[in-house]
Write an enzyme that holds these catalytic residues in place. Structure first.
Site, PDB file in Angstrom:
ATOM      1  N   LYS A  16     -12.506 -19.364  34.080  1.00  0.00           N
ATOM      2  CA  LYS A  16     -13.856 -19.829  34.434  1.00  0.00           C
ATOM      3  C   LYS A  16     -14.665 -18.667  35.026  1.00  0.00           C
ATOM      4  O   LYS A  16     -15.757 -18.841  35.554  1.00  0.00           O
ATOM      5  CB  LYS A  16     -13.782 -20.949  35.477  1.00  0.00           C
ATOM      6  CG  LYS A  16     -13.145 -22.232  35.000  1.00  0.00           C
ATOM      7  CD  LYS A  16     -13.326 -23.331  36.065  1.00  0.00           C
ATOM      8  CE  LYS A  16     -12.081 -23.511  36.922  1.00  0.00           C
ATOM      9  NZ  LYS A  16     -12.216 -24.590  37.931  1.00  0.00           N
TER      10      LYS A  16
ATOM     11  N   LYS B 209     -13.813 -17.217  37.698  1.00  0.00           N
ATOM     12  CA  LYS B 209     -13.738 -17.375  39.164  1.00  0.00           C
ATOM     13  C   LYS B 209     -12.433 -16.748  39.651  1.00  0.00           C
ATOM     14  O   LYS B 209     -11.418 -16.798  38.968  1.00  0.00           O
ATOM     15  CB  LYS B 209     -13.712 -18.862  39.539  1.00  0.00           C
ATOM     16  CG  LYS B 209     -15.077 -19.546  39.549  1.00  0.00           C
ATOM     17  CD  LYS B 209     -14.952 -21.062  39.737  1.00  0.00           C
ATOM     18  CE  LYS B 209     -14.407 -21.468  41.086  1.00  0.00           C
ATOM     19  NZ  LYS B 209     -14.476 -22.952  41.272  1.00  0.00           N
TER      20      LYS B 209
HETATM   21  N1  C2G Z   1     -16.305 -31.020  48.178  1.00  0.00           N
HETATM   22  C1  C2G Z   1     -16.920 -31.901  49.063  1.00  0.00           C
HETATM   23  N2  C2G Z   1     -17.710 -31.408  50.043  1.00  0.00           N
HETATM   24  C2  C2G Z   1     -17.900 -30.062  50.168  1.00  0.00           C
HETATM   25  C3  C2G Z   1     -17.277 -29.168  49.282  1.00  0.00           C
HETATM   26  C4  C2G Z   1     -16.474 -29.675  48.280  1.00  0.00           C
HETATM   27  O1  C2G Z   1     -16.746 -33.129  48.954  1.00  0.00           O
HETATM   28  N3  C2G Z   1     -18.699 -29.620  51.179  1.00  0.00           N
HETATM   29  C5  C2G Z   1     -15.478 -31.589  47.113  1.00  0.00           C
HETATM   30  C6  C2G Z   1     -15.976 -31.199  45.720  1.00  0.00           C
HETATM   31  O2  C2G Z   1     -17.021 -32.075  45.307  1.00  0.00           O
HETATM   32  C7  C2G Z   1     -14.706 -31.372  44.876  1.00  0.00           C
HETATM   33  C8  C2G Z   1     -13.583 -31.048  45.879  1.00  0.00           C
HETATM   34  O3  C2G Z   1     -14.163 -31.086  47.189  1.00  0.00           O
HETATM   35  O4  C2G Z   1     -14.569 -32.723  44.435  1.00  0.00           O
HETATM   36  C9  C2G Z   1     -12.996 -29.681  45.648  1.00  0.00           C
HETATM   37  O5  C2G Z   1     -14.074 -28.745  45.684  1.00  0.00           O
HETATM   38  P1  C2G Z   1     -13.794 -27.269  45.070  1.00  0.00           P
HETATM   39  O6  C2G Z   1     -12.570 -26.709  45.681  1.00  0.00           O
HETATM   40  O7  C2G Z   1     -15.068 -26.507  45.110  1.00  0.00           O
HETATM   41  O8  C2G Z   1     -13.396 -27.648  43.567  1.00  0.00           O
HETATM   42  P2  C2G Z   1     -14.219 -27.355  42.239  1.00  0.00           P
HETATM   43  O9  C2G Z   1     -14.489 -25.911  42.152  1.00  0.00           O
HETATM   44  O10 C2G Z   1     -15.344 -28.325  42.206  1.00  0.00           O
HETATM   45  O11 C2G Z   1     -13.132 -27.662  41.122  1.00  0.00           O
HETATM   46  O12 C2G Z   1     -11.744 -29.750  37.136  1.00  0.00           O
HETATM   47  C10 C2G Z   1     -12.532 -29.823  38.277  1.00  0.00           C
HETATM   48  C11 C2G Z   1     -12.394 -28.605  39.129  1.00  0.00           C
HETATM   49  O13 C2G Z   1     -11.053 -28.253  39.397  1.00  0.00           O
HETATM   50  C12 C2G Z   1     -13.116 -28.861  40.435  1.00  0.00           C
END
Ligand code: C2G
Length: 129
Positions: free
Chosen positions: A44, A46
């Site tokens: 991705k 990342k």
């Molecule tokens: N999240 C949240 N509040 C935040 C930050 C993140 O509720 N302040 C939630 C995001 O919406 C997500 C989860 O925590 O549902 C994990 O966030 P990330 O680690 O940023 O994951 P992401 O990059 O969105 O990866 O296939 C889907 C991906 O793996 C999701």
């Protein structure tokens, strides 16, 4: 019992991740969390600060998390839902609508994110030190 599934990177674990996982644990009897692998993240464009092994260990240690699985591709969600007999896939609302194609195999819901915190913001704050 009711099985809940979510996916995430969980890099630099913070209160937003915890508040989401707490809500997910309260939605069912079993919570499965897919944690993105370093290879999947690289695909991705990342790069997480924290390795997959450490991100997975931290998530697995949280009360209410019953199983952690590696997230290696975008299209594994359907297989995971079927294999683990998942009742509901839940993601933060930054993903609203993105996984509605799975509604033929499970419920799909999106929860409000926790305001004011994100791994990106933390990295920016640290780089400004
Ligand atoms: N999240 C949240 N509040 C935040 C930050 C993140 O509720 N302040 C939630 C995001 O919406 C997500 C989860 O925590 O549902 C994990 O966030 P990330 O680690 O940023 O994951 P992401 O990059 O969105 O990866 O296939 C889907 C991906 O793996 C999701």
């Amino acid at each position: 019992g009711r099985t809940v599934l979510t996916y995430g990177t969980f890099d630099i674990f913070h209160i937003g991740h915890l508040r989401l996982i707490e809500r997910l644990a309260a939605m069912g009897d079993r919570l499965i969390v897919g944690v993105s692998t370093d290879e999947f993240n690289a695909g991705k464009g990342k790069r997480s600060v924290v390795s997959y092994d450490d991100r997975a260990a931290i998530v697995a240690a949280i009360k209410g998390v019953d199983l952690v699985v590696p997230e290696e591709s975008w299209d594994q969600k359907r297989k995971d839902v079927v294999a683990h007999e998942v009742d509901v896939l839940v993601m933060g609302d930054d993903w609203t609508g993105k996984f509605d194609d799975l509604k033929d195999v499970c419920e799909v819901t999106y929860l409000p994110r926790t305001a004011g915190v994100s791994s990106t913001e933390i990295k920016q704050l640290l780089s400004a030190l």
